[in-house]
Write an enzyme that holds these catalytic residues in place. Structure first.
Site, PDB file in Angstrom:
ATOM      1  CG  HIS A 123       4.304   5.081  -6.645  1.00 29.48           C
ATOM      2  ND1 HIS A 123       4.939   5.876  -5.718  1.00 29.48           N
ATOM      3  CD2 HIS A 123       3.094   4.764  -6.101  1.00 29.48           C
ATOM      4  CE1 HIS A 123       4.157   6.039  -4.670  1.00 29.48           C
ATOM      5  NE2 HIS A 123       3.018   5.370  -4.872  1.00 29.48           N
ATOM      6  CB  CYS A 135       1.205   2.622  -3.945  1.00 34.26           C
ATOM      7  SG  CYS A 135      -0.234   3.239  -4.836  1.00 34.26           S
TER       8      CYS A 135
END
Length: 164
Positions: A123, A135
Site C-alpha cells: 500500500h 506491510c
C-alpha cells in the site's frame, strides 16, 4: 518482485519502500509489526473508486463497510468482512489515503493460522522511512505504476537474509 535493503526490485528498477516496524522476520506473529520472510503472491487488488480510476481490470472497489478481520479467534480471521462486525478488524475504507490502493498478498491466506499474523498488503506509505505494521509501502505514484504492471500471482519475495 524482490525486497532488498535498498527497496523493492521490480520491472528493471529499484522502488523505494518501507517495511514493518519489526523489520523482516522468519517467524511472523500477530502484532509483531514484522514483514514476513517468504515467497508471497499477489492475490488481489483493491482501490477506492471515489478517489481514483480503476488501476487494473482485475481490481475490486473498496466500498463503505469493507473491513479486514484481524481477530485470530474469529472464523473470518485474515479475510475481508463487512460492517457491522463485532470481532477486531481494520477498516479498509479509511479517512486517510493509506488504503486508496491495496495489493493483497497470500500471507497466511486462504487458510489462516491463528497468531501467524493477518494480511500483508502493499500500500501507500505515510511518508518515506515511516514503518508499517508489517506491510510493504510505497510512494503513491510508484504504487500505481506497480499496480498497472503486475498480474494476479506476481511473486513478492522477501529473502531470509533480510531477517533481523
Amino acid at each position: 518482485m524482490v525486497l532488498t535493503r535498498a527497496g523493492l526490485r521490480f520491472a528493471g528498477r529499484l522502488w523505494p519502500c518501507t517495511i514493518g516496524r519489526g523489520g523482516v522476520s522468519a517467524d511472523k506473529r500477530e502484532g509483531d509489526g514484522a514483514t514476513p520472510v517468504g515467497c508471497h503472491h499477489i492475490v488481489g487488488m483493491l482501490y477506492r473508486p471515489d478517489r481514483m480510476a480503476r488501476p487494473a481490470d482485475w481490481a475490486e472497489p473498496i466500498l463503505p463497510g469493507d473491513l479486514w478481520s484481524d481477530d485470530a479467534a474469529d472464523a473470518a480471521y485474515n479475510q475481508m468482512v463487512r460492517a457491522p462486525y463485532a470481532p477486531s478488524h481494520e477498516a479498509l475504507r479509511r479517512a486517510d489515503p493509506l488504503y486508496d490502493l491495496v495489493l493483497l498478498t497470500d500471507w497466511n491466506w486462504p487458510v489462516a493460522q491463528p497468531g501467524r499474523g493477518s494480511a500483508i498488503f502493499l500500500h501507500r506509505w505515510r511518508r518515506p522511512g515511516f514503518p508499517t505494521e508489517g506491510c510493504i509501502a510505497f510512494r503513491p505514484d510508484h504504487l500505481r505504476r506497480i499496480a498497472q504492471a503486475i498480474a494476479p500471482g506476481t511473486r513478492v519475495i522477501v529473502p531470509e537474509g533480510l531477517a533481523s
